[in-house]
Design a protein around this motif. Structure first.
Motif, mmCIF file in Angstrom:
data_model
loop_
_atom_site.group_PDB
_atom_site.id
_atom_site.type_symbol
_atom_site.label_atom_id
_atom_site.label_comp_id
_atom_site.label_asym_id
_atom_site.label_seq_id
_atom_site.Cartn_x
_atom_site.Cartn_y
_atom_site.Cartn_z
ATOM 1 N N MET A 93 0.823 -1.192 0.000
ATOM 2 C CA MET A 93 0.000 0.000 0.000
ATOM 3 C C MET A 93 0.869 1.259 0.000
ATOM 4 N N LEU A 94 1.955 1.218 0.728
ATOM 5 C CA LEU A 94 2.850 2.365 0.793
ATOM 6 C C LEU A 94 3.483 2.642 -0.569
ATOM 7 N N TYR A 95 3.774 1.570 -1.316
ATOM 8 C CA TYR A 95 4.362 1.737 -2.640
ATOM 9 C C TYR A 95 3.402 2.447 -3.588
ATOM 10 N N VAL A 96 2.139 2.148 -3.502
ATOM 11 C CA VAL A 96 1.130 2.788 -4.359
ATOM 12 C C VAL A 96 1.070 4.284 -4.066
ATOM 13 N N ILE A 97 1.084 4.633 -2.812
ATOM 14 C CA ILE A 97 1.048 6.051 -2.431
ATOM 15 C C ILE A 97 2.320 6.760 -2.886
ATOM 16 N N LEU A 98 3.456 6.112 -2.736
ATOM 17 C CA LEU A 98 4.731 6.687 -3.163
ATOM 18 C C LEU A 98 4.770 6.898 -4.674
ATOM 19 N N VAL A 99 4.316 5.918 -5.446
ATOM 20 C CA VAL A 99 4.277 6.049 -6.907
ATOM 21 C C VAL A 99 3.312 7.151 -7.316
ATOM 22 N N ALA A 100 2.160 7.233 -6.678
ATOM 23 C CA ALA A 100 1.196 8.289 -6.987
ATOM 24 C C ALA A 100 1.779 9.668 -6.675
ATOM 25 N N ALA A 101 2.500 9.796 -5.584
ATOM 26 C CA ALA A 101 3.115 11.080 -5.234
ATOM 27 C C ALA A 101 4.171 11.470 -6.258
ATOM 28 N N ILE A 102 4.957 10.506 -6.716
ATOM 29 C CA ILE A 102 5.977 10.796 -7.732
ATOM 30 C C ILE A 102 5.331 11.223 -9.037
ATOM 31 N N VAL A 103 4.273 10.551 -9.447
ATOM 32 C CA VAL A 103 3.583 10.909 -10.694
ATOM 33 C C VAL A 103 2.973 12.309 -10.588
#
Length: 105
Positions: free
Chosen positions: A1-11
């Motif tokens: 779940m943390l990876y999804v949030i991190l990828v969304a923040a980068i995008v």
């Protein structure tokens, strides 16, 4: 779940922070040094002529917006030169890099 949030923040950061002009032109002593994007031939001729008459250094960026094109100049370009370039800019029919044209309403 943390990876999804991190990828969304980068995008989201990339979409907001990255500078993406349709056209980027660098000038040195009135001559065109570097061009990235579609530079219409008539506009290129007019800008080159302006640079021959009054040499200047700086940068021009053209951005596509919903309301039309936006021209952004570096601080090195004098205000009178900026106005002359704005006067010859082809707002109607300026093509972006993907080939679409902005239609008038």
């Amino acid at each position: 779940m943390l990876y999804v949030i991190l990828v969304a923040a980068i995008v989201i950061f990339w979409l907001v922070a990255v500078d993406r002009p349709v056209l980027k032109v660098k000038f040195k002593d009135g001559a065109i040094q570097n061009v990235k994007g579609h530079f219409p031939p008539a506009f290129k001729h007019n800008v080159s002529e302006i640079g021959e008459v009054t040499p200047f250094d700086g940068e021009l960026k053209v951005y596509q917006q919903r309301t039309g094109m936006k021209l952004v100049f570096s601080n090195q370009v004098p205000k009178k030169i900026q106005q002359r370039i704005r006067n010859v800019f082809p707002h109607q029919g300026f093509k972006s890099s993907n080939g679409n044209t902005k239609k008038g309403r």
